[in-house]
Design a protein around this motif. Sequence first.
Motif, PDB file in Angstrom:
ATOM      1  N   HIS A  66       0.787  -1.223  -0.018  1.00  0.00           N
ATOM      2  CA  HIS A  66      -0.022  -0.065   0.105  1.00  0.00           C
ATOM      3  C   HIS A  66       0.618   1.307  -0.007  1.00  0.00           C
ATOM      4  N   ARG A  67       2.048   1.195  -0.160  1.00  0.00           N
ATOM      5  CA  ARG A  67       3.103   2.176  -0.206  1.00  0.00           C
ATOM      6  C   ARG A  67       2.731   3.080  -1.492  1.00  0.00           C
ATOM      7  N   LYS A  76       4.858   7.980  10.926  1.00  0.00           N
ATOM      8  CA  LYS A  76       5.265   6.536  10.994  1.00  0.00           C
ATOM      9  C   LYS A  76       4.534   5.921  12.112  1.00  0.00           C
ATOM     10  N   GLU A  77       4.400   6.494  13.295  1.00  0.00           N
ATOM     11  CA  GLU A  77       3.633   5.852  14.210  1.00  0.00           C
ATOM     12  C   GLU A  77       2.230   5.443  13.973  1.00  0.00           C
ATOM     13  N   PHE A  78       1.707   6.395  13.284  1.00  0.00           N
ATOM     14  CA  PHE A  78       0.289   5.980  12.846  1.00  0.00           C
ATOM     15  C   PHE A  78       0.183   4.872  12.075  1.00  0.00           C
ATOM     16  N   ILE A  79       1.145   4.597  11.011  1.00  0.00           N
ATOM     17  CA  ILE A  79       1.127   3.476  10.235  1.00  0.00           C
ATOM     18  C   ILE A  79       1.701   2.120  11.244  1.00  0.00           C
ATOM     19  N   ARG A  80       2.426   2.331  11.972  1.00  0.00           N
ATOM     20  CA  ARG A  80       2.859   1.201  12.946  1.00  0.00           C
ATOM     21  C   ARG A  80       1.906   1.055  13.821  1.00  0.00           C
ATOM     22  N   ASP A  81       1.012   1.768  14.167  1.00  0.00           N
ATOM     23  CA  ASP A  81      -0.103   1.401  15.251  1.00  0.00           C
ATOM     24  C   ASP A  81      -0.937   0.406  14.200  1.00  0.00           C
ATOM     25  N   LEU A  82      -1.474   0.756  13.236  1.00  0.00           N
ATOM     26  CA  LEU A  82      -2.002   0.085  12.259  1.00  0.00           C
ATOM     27  C   LEU A  82      -1.621  -1.211  12.331  1.00  0.00           C
ATOM     28  N   TRP A  83      -0.398  -1.555  11.942  1.00  0.00           N
ATOM     29  CA  TRP A  83      -0.086  -3.035  11.555  1.00  0.00           C
ATOM     30  C   TRP A  83       0.399  -3.685  12.942  1.00  0.00           C
ATOM     31  N   TRP A  92      -8.516  -3.078  12.692  1.00  0.00           N
ATOM     32  CA  TRP A  92      -8.276  -1.752  12.783  1.00  0.00           C
ATOM     33  C   TRP A  92      -9.350  -0.720  11.909  1.00  0.00           C
ATOM     34  N   LYS A  93      -9.672   0.302  12.778  1.00  0.00           N
ATOM     35  CA  LYS A  93     -10.654   1.097  11.974  1.00  0.00           C
ATOM     36  C   LYS A  93     -10.030   2.825  12.098  1.00  0.00           C
ATOM     37  N   GLY A  94      -9.945   3.447  11.003  1.00  0.00           N
ATOM     38  CA  GLY A  94      -9.759   4.843  10.817  1.00  0.00           C
ATOM     39  C   GLY A  94      -9.815   5.435   9.539  1.00  0.00           C
TER      40      GLY A  94
END
Length: 276
Positions: A66-67, A76-83, A92-94
């Motif tokens: 998805h990059r 990056k912290e947002f994407i890391r939390d998703l994964w 995951w919802k957002g």
Amino acid sequence: KYHPDKNPGDKKSEETFNKTISDYMFALDESSIVAVTDQQGIIKHVNDNFCKISKYSREELIGQDHRIINSGYHPKEFIRDLWVTIANGGIWKGELKNKAKDGTIYWVDTTIVPFFNDNGKPYQYIAIRSDITQRKKAEEEILESKRKLDNEAAALEELNEASNRLWRIDNFEAGLQEILAYSTKIFGTGMGNVQIYDEEKKILTIAASKGFSKEFLDYFHEVPAEDGTVCANALKNRRQVVVEDVEKDEGLAPHLHIFHATGIKSVQSTPLFNKD
């Protein structure tokens, strides 16, 4: 394969169930933006809606992660939390801000659901999205309007303070010019005038001006407070009045010839009051 509890060998029940699942998938494909990835996030399937909004072909997307649509907006912290969430089996919802192939930005409300293998570990993920771009644009416009109003309110407060200083200085003309320069700077215009209200005579008189022709200044030198002009309305309503198109303002209809002659197409007026 699924078998109904009461009759595991009922082939008809199984076919009915499979058709129901097929119908669900069809409804999902028609209504949502769908992508399926493997455990590493490599895209294995996208539906037509995904291709349409991302402006990539199916062939360009399969095998990528998805990059390819990453806008760079989220930290990056947002994407890391998703994964971390989905890798641990959570849903995951957002909201995600993505970038299409042509560089345009779009927002999607997203739900990512993991699929589990026999060992209870996620082996692939399905991402179900809906386009919320217009809603996000509307939200941004509201926030921008609020920022402008807040800035304008602060500017008007400063302008009012400047007008109050006017009554405390010895050089009245210099004070008028100070207010005129300050107000034209705030509102980003190369022309303007300051009118003084005579409460006894109920007349607005131009006391200082910048950028107007002599014809305009002579015409509007003295204006009755009940005239219906922009300045008169601002005084009456005790708030800023903006006319974006002088042609459409009924109160300015008797004066259109002077606006035509001077090339003025829009006007605004902001009343300033002393502390009394």
